[in-house]
Design an enzyme around this catalytic site. Structure first.
Site, PDB file in Angstrom:
ATOM      1  N   CYS A   1      18.235   6.189  25.254  1.00 34.40           N
ATOM      2  CA  CYS A   1      18.832   5.285  24.261  1.00 34.40           C
ATOM      3  C   CYS A   1      20.155   4.745  24.804  1.00 34.40           C
ATOM      4  O   CYS A   1      21.049   5.518  25.123  1.00 34.40           O
ATOM      5  CB  CYS A   1      19.070   6.032  22.948  1.00 34.40           C
ATOM      6  SG  CYS A   1      20.102   5.101  21.803  1.00 34.40           S
TER       7      CYS A   1
ATOM      8  N   CYS B   1      23.293   5.984  22.576  1.00 37.98           N
ATOM      9  CA  CYS B   1      23.734   7.372  22.450  1.00 37.98           C
ATOM     10  C   CYS B   1      24.995   7.611  23.297  1.00 37.98           C
ATOM     11  O   CYS B   1      25.198   6.972  24.332  1.00 37.98           O
ATOM     12  CB  CYS B   1      22.610   8.325  22.889  1.00 37.98           C
ATOM     13  SG  CYS B   1      21.408   8.665  21.566  1.00 37.98           S
TER      14      CYS B   1
ATOM     15  N   HIS C   1      21.463  10.024  16.993  1.00 37.22           N
ATOM     16  CA  HIS C   1      20.356   9.073  17.164  1.00 37.22           C
ATOM     17  C   HIS C   1      19.330   9.125  16.017  1.00 37.22           C
ATOM     18  O   HIS C   1      18.653   8.132  15.739  1.00 37.22           O
ATOM     19  CB  HIS C   1      19.661   9.378  18.500  1.00 37.22           C
ATOM     20  CG  HIS C   1      18.563   8.427  18.873  1.00 37.22           C
ATOM     21  ND1 HIS C   1      18.800   7.245  19.553  1.00 37.22           N
ATOM     22  CD2 HIS C   1      17.215   8.480  18.698  1.00 37.22           C
ATOM     23  CE1 HIS C   1      17.642   6.623  19.764  1.00 37.22           C
ATOM     24  NE2 HIS C   1      16.665   7.342  19.261  1.00 37.22           N
TER      25      HIS C   1
ATOM     26  N   ASN D   1      20.302  -5.135  11.292  1.00 33.96           N
ATOM     27  CA  ASN D   1      18.845  -5.273  11.245  1.00 33.96           C
ATOM     28  C   ASN D   1      18.292  -3.872  11.343  1.00 33.96           C
ATOM     29  O   ASN D   1      18.466  -3.205  12.348  1.00 33.96           O
ATOM     30  CB  ASN D   1      18.325  -6.108  12.423  1.00 33.96           C
ATOM     31  CG  ASN D   1      18.782  -7.553  12.358  1.00 33.96           C
ATOM     32  OD1 ASN D   1      18.895  -8.114  11.274  1.00 33.96           O
ATOM     33  ND2 ASN D   1      19.050  -8.149  13.508  1.00 33.96           N
TER      34      ASN D   1
ATOM     35  N   SER E   1      15.447  -3.278  17.923  1.00 33.56           N
ATOM     36  CA  SER E   1      14.704  -2.736  19.057  1.00 33.56           C
ATOM     37  C   SER E   1      15.110  -1.304  19.380  1.00 33.56           C
ATOM     38  O   SER E   1      14.628  -0.718  20.330  1.00 33.56           O
ATOM     39  CB  SER E   1      14.882  -3.639  20.270  1.00 33.56           C
ATOM     40  OG  SER E   1      16.242  -3.910  20.497  1.00 33.56           O
TER      41      SER E   1
ATOM     42  N   HIS F   1      18.488   3.939  16.954  1.00 28.87           N
ATOM     43  CA  HIS F   1      19.838   4.515  16.847  1.00 28.87           C
ATOM     44  C   HIS F   1      20.608   3.728  15.773  1.00 28.87           C
ATOM     45  O   HIS F   1      20.635   2.499  15.805  1.00 28.87           O
ATOM     46  CB  HIS F   1      20.559   4.422  18.202  1.00 28.87           C
ATOM     47  CG  HIS F   1      21.806   5.237  18.231  1.00 28.87           C
ATOM     48  ND1 HIS F   1      21.943   6.392  18.987  1.00 28.87           N
ATOM     49  CD2 HIS F   1      22.974   5.113  17.553  1.00 28.87           C
ATOM     50  CE1 HIS F   1      23.139   6.899  18.783  1.00 28.87           C
ATOM     51  NE2 HIS F   1      23.778   6.140  17.915  1.00 28.87           N
TER      52      HIS F   1
ATOM     53  N   HIS G   1      22.786   1.484  14.016  1.00 26.89           N
ATOM     54  CA  HIS G   1      23.802   0.528  14.468  1.00 26.89           C
ATOM     55  C   HIS G   1      23.645  -0.803  13.744  1.00 26.89           C
ATOM     56  O   HIS G   1      22.586  -1.131  13.212  1.00 26.89           O
ATOM     57  CB  HIS G   1      23.692   0.293  15.978  1.00 26.89           C
ATOM     58  CG  HIS G   1      22.504  -0.538  16.389  1.00 26.89           C
ATOM     59  ND1 HIS G   1      21.212  -0.070  16.369  1.00 26.89           N
ATOM     60  CD2 HIS G   1      22.420  -1.831  16.812  1.00 26.89           C
ATOM     61  CE1 HIS G   1      20.384  -1.017  16.785  1.00 26.89           C
ATOM     62  NE2 HIS G   1      21.075  -2.103  17.053  1.00 26.89           N
TER      63      HIS G   1
ATOM     64  N   GLN H   1      25.602  -5.042  13.839  1.00 23.66           N
ATOM     65  CA  GLN H   1      26.156  -6.006  14.773  1.00 23.66           C
ATOM     66  C   GLN H   1      27.228  -6.833  14.081  1.00 23.66           C
ATOM     67  O   GLN H   1      27.288  -6.895  12.853  1.00 23.66           O
ATOM     68  CB  GLN H   1      25.073  -6.964  15.263  1.00 23.66           C
ATOM     69  CG  GLN H   1      23.908  -6.311  15.977  1.00 23.66           C
ATOM     70  CD  GLN H   1      22.988  -7.348  16.626  1.00 23.66           C
ATOM     71  OE1 GLN H   1      23.448  -8.245  17.334  1.00 23.66           O
ATOM     72  NE2 GLN H   1      21.702  -7.230  16.369  1.00 23.66           N
TER      73      GLN H   1
HETATM   74  O1  LIG Z   1      19.407  -6.823  17.920  1.00 25.99           O
HETATM   75  P1  LIG Z   1      19.191  -7.904  18.914  1.00 25.99           P
HETATM   76  O2  LIG Z   1      18.281  -7.455  20.025  1.00 25.99           O
HETATM   77  O3  LIG Z   1      20.462  -8.528  19.430  1.00 25.99           O
HETATM   78  O4  LIG Z   1      18.428  -9.110  18.191  1.00 25.99           O
HETATM   79  C1  LIG Z   1      17.971  -9.133  16.867  1.00 25.99           C
HETATM   80  O5  LIG Z   1      18.996  -9.643  16.000  1.00 25.99           O
HETATM   81  C2  LIG Z   1      19.457 -10.961  16.273  1.00 25.99           C
HETATM   82  C3  LIG Z   1      20.451 -11.354  15.206  1.00 25.99           C
HETATM   83  O6  LIG Z   1      19.893 -11.376  13.903  1.00 25.99           O
HETATM   84  C4  LIG Z   1      18.302 -11.966  16.352  1.00 25.99           C
HETATM   85  O7  LIG Z   1      18.793 -13.183  16.869  1.00 25.99           O
HETATM   86  C5  LIG Z   1      17.169 -11.475  17.249  1.00 25.99           C
HETATM   87  O8  LIG Z   1      16.071 -12.356  17.142  1.00 25.99           O
HETATM   88  C6  LIG Z   1      16.760 -10.040  16.838  1.00 25.99           C
HETATM   89  O9  LIG Z   1      15.745  -9.561  17.673  1.00 25.99           O
END
Ligand SMILES: O=P(O)(O)O[C@H]1O[C@H](CO)[C@@H](O)[C@H](O)[C@H]1O
Ligand SMILES: O=P(O)(O)O[C@H]1O[C@H](CO)[C@@H](O)[C@H](O)[C@H]1O
Lengths: 346, 346
Positions: B50, B53, B112, B152, B160, B163, B165, B167
């Protein structure tokens, strides 16, 4: 031009007035996330359990006609209904109102195994003729002020049956997306007495950077402001407000454009390429809408491969649509792909 | 009231000015379409592969700190970059401009195996403190006029890595969603000299039909105009423009609200419930924005079960957002679910 091909930038959508974020450098990002299942081309021409195949019985107990070309009927589980009385709700800050409408299902072919790119141009022309008929009949009803023709193709786009079909949701209110486009089409038309899309087409044809395909009556291009990775627009060269204005030659040219763009889609990743498509045209509330210029858009989600899509999630939902590959990159790929379906190339 | 609970209708979103279509009768529709994979709760506390981590090495070759609480860093594959010069493109109808910005990754915990609902309130409070710090530091940069904090969660939402997190995408332009909300918040504030969300909260508390949870400082509700099946909003009772205004007690109350709503989410279908969440607050361009009232929204896609989501496709993309279950039905379900996570009930 290096900004548009290499640097994070925003682009303006002349039809909706919205900006989108483009991040061309981001295509290098590795992907360890979700992969979709591959759709199969292996469908029989008739499926006993398909509620869209000719003569089969649908969930509601109704039997389909033994149709041999196209076929349409009222959706058994439509999101819109016609029978309710007008009614509205207003309480302090909150507002709601009854929505009248009709949801119809449009079978493109009796053959369960086909999709638009696998159909003959003349059979796609029959679909266009059915769309024209539905647009007319639905649009002429006093309760219906807007007719949305669309297709969800592929399980990834919420389509629960591979039998080739689309839908129509016709309703009394004019939807949000249409209002945005009406506004920007009208602003341009009032100022220049010309269709915004005629002027846009002229510019795109001259630049020749985003054109995917064209024939005598239609141009297929990746719009400068595209959101979805391989988004395209199919635009008639004439300033037509709606599809009923197409003559026989133009119908065939429209069908050819649809066949070519969907074939190129399948050829990108050699898969049955999922998308949602829709036709935007003049509302049917009886107003003139001289500014309207009909067009069909394809919004396909696949980005990296037959199994990896672009996720429209956190940033996109809370802030702004965002894309990685540029419209020019997508157009170049699409333009150079064969117009013959990969399954029929020996 | 029978229109809102039984008939197809539209509802108005007071924050964005947009209408959505609600089809309560449509929940009876059978589903034979796509099912998602079930996420697993079975993650180790530390995963050698990961890249989030502690002490692990990321794709770019950088080694994470051996962090013990929260941790943030610049996204190695950010969609936004700071270094480019201002530049713009204008050619006939087409407009574009360079966008400056910073994308950061926010690790919620070194563990994690956790997710927000499984974390302690005091540990979620640490996440809120990190959000405050990031909002301040990013927002004070001259190039940054808006800071979008989001998460997300779940593979289905494009995440993806399990873990825990989120953004932050901070940028020079103010995104579309924010402009819409600023406009409607300001219209109300200019007219009444009161926060639109203060007035909305007052009405929702009185009606008590869409409230999911509340404590001394926050209310969690399903907004009247919700789009996603179990969409919620977390709203501070005080008219705060941004999260930096929260005091220590209020931080803890915000953390509790987040823990409760995400726990209820997991309890709906006894799964790790996917969603995108985001905080909408005052832009950081230096203007006053007295009208702003910060709030956090959760947009979860699941509709029928742990594996069947709501598809936002053809009609939704081309016309208008649409939902089946009503906001009141969703709120009732959420309200009555336990505040204790299903995995810890014996
Ligand atoms: O978390 P990642 O890999 O940066 O990306 C993910 O969130 C982003 C922001 O919403 C989107 O643009 C990507 O399509 C999604 O896969
Ligand atoms: O084809 P169906 O089953 O009617 O439904 C599909 O298309 C509709 C219109 O875009 C969406 O509202 C549904 O979420 C989707 O699953």
């Amino acid at each position: 031009m290096s900004m548009l091909s290499e640097k994070p930038h925003r682009r303006y959508n002349i039809l909706t007035g919205e900006w989108i974020l483009v991040s061309p450098h981001r295509t290098k990002r590795p992907w360890q996330g979700k992969e979709e299942k591959l759709p199969s081309f292996d469908q029989p021409a008739y499926h006993a359990n398909c509620y869209l195949c000719p003569s089969n019985i649908r969930a509601g107990g109704i039997k389909n006609e033994n149709y041999s070309s196209t076929y349409s009927f009222v959706n058994d589980f439509g999101a819109l209904l016609l029978e309710n009385e007008n009614e509205s709700f207003e309480n302090g800050l909150l507002k709601g109102k009854v929505e009248k409408g009709i949801c119809r299902v449009i079978c493109f072919s009796p053959d369960h195994s086909l999709t638009l790119p696998l159909m003959k141009v003349s059979d796609i022309t029959d679909v266009i003729r059915l769309w024209k008929k539905e647009y007319k009949e639905l649009g002429e009803r006093p309760e219906i002020n807007h007719v949305q023709i669309f297709e969800n193709k592929g399980a990834i786009m919420g389509c629960s049956n591979p039998h080739p079909h689309g839908q129509i949701w016709a309703q009394s209110s004019i939807p949000e997306e249409i209002n945005k486009k009406s506004f920007h089409l009208k602003t341009h038309f009032d100022k220049h007495n010309r269709s915004l899309l005629i002027d846009y087409l002229e510019q795109e044809i001259k630049a020749d950077e985003r054109i995917v395909f064209s024939n005598d009556h239609f141009v297929v291009l990746v719009p400068f402001w595209a959101i979805w990775p391989y988004e395209t627009m199919v635009i008639p060269r004439k300033h037509y407000q709606h599809i009923r204005q197409l003559n026989t030659d133009e119908e065939a040219a429209f069908a050819e454009a649809i066949k070519v763009v969907t074939t190129k889609y399948d050829n990108i990743f050699e898969t049955s390429f999922p998308y949602s498509s829709g036709i935007h045209q003049r509302p049917t509330d009886g107003n003139e809408y001289s500014e309207w210029h009909f067009h069909m858009c394809f919004y396909p989600p696949l980005l990296r491969s037959a199994t990896v899509k672009k996720f429209m999630v956190g940033y996109e939902l809370f802030a702004n649509p965002q894309r990685d590959i540029t419209a020019e990159m997508a157009a170049k790929t699409l333009k150079h792909l064969p117009e013959i379906h990969f399954t029929s190339i020996e």
